[in-house]
Design an enzyme around this catalytic site. Sequence first.
Site, short mmCIF file in Angstrom:
data_model
loop_
_atom_site.label_atom_id
_atom_site.label_comp_id
_atom_site.label_asym_id
_atom_site.label_seq_id
_atom_site.Cartn_x
_atom_site.Cartn_y
_atom_site.Cartn_z
N ASP A 269 0.83 -1.20 0.00
CA ASP A 269 0.00 0.00 0.00
C ASP A 269 0.87 1.26 0.00
OD1 ASP A 269 -2.29 1.48 0.01
OD2 ASP A 269 -2.82 1.10 2.10
N ASN B 80 -10.75 -2.34 -5.88
CA ASN B 80 -9.92 -1.47 -6.71
C ASN B 80 -10.48 -1.25 -8.12
OD1 ASN B 80 -6.76 -2.73 -5.36
ND2 ASN B 80 -7.98 -1.00 -4.68
#
Length: 264
Positions: free
Chosen positions: A44, A92
């Site tokens: 991330d 996503n």
Amino acid sequence: MTNKLKFTLKLSSLLSNFPKLQTKLLIDSLDKNNIPNHVAIVMDGNGRWAKKRGLPRIKGHIEGTKSIKRVLEIAYDLNIKYITLFALSQENWDRPKQEVDGILKIIRKSLHDELNQLNEKGIKVFIIGNFERVPEDIIKTIKNVQKTTKSNEKMNFCIAFSYGGREEITQAAKNLAKDVLEGKIKIHDIEENIFRNYLYTKDIPDPDLLIRTSGEIRISNFLLWQMAYTEFVFTPVLWPDFNKYHFLKAILEYQVRERRFGLV
Ligand code: IPE
Ligand code: MG
């Protein structure tokens, strides 16, 4: 954290201008009998890395592929048997189309460019997730990568792609129900070890260690079933900055944890 570990980390942080020496110091201080069998990573912070530099988000994703290579190299050297990376979550897909297309382009290119090297090193590649929304050509590439590397045994590299933990469990429940209806299994015989066989990860042991970068302290729908007893290490480092030193530090932290699995 033990004093010995604190000392090692302090010493190694002083060596940041000598990355090779720094890595060596940490490798030497690892307990070779307590290397995690399976390390899972939530990569991330790519977007923030790019933003900090005034670059488009996609540049962060591109830079992040270098961290993947570094992590695979060090994991390989440490003889870690399973590495699972969260490459794209189901959620996503709802990012702006330009970013999703950019990420798909990177995945397409990486699978294509790295296949030979992964195969030569004896790395078996698995890709787990729900491929309903994945473009046809990438599915073909995925199948090819899995087929080409399927007999490799040195290390297992699992890519969670278009993956969601709840979706995986729901899918497993659905397929199990189907088998019950078809008389392949009796309700009475359903146990954890049976259910597990319906998950995308049926051939992969549960993670021993989860690393998440970028300072976020959550699991974001990653391997929900599998992480029942996983040790978590969170680091503020953004994924494109994550290097071998950070990885080794996470392993050292794992090694001082006492894993009891609910026992005393
Ligand atoms: C992780 O980085 C990569 C993917 C989700 C594909 P992010 O894109 O989430 O980066 P931040 O969290 O916005 O910094
Ligand atoms: Mg993020």
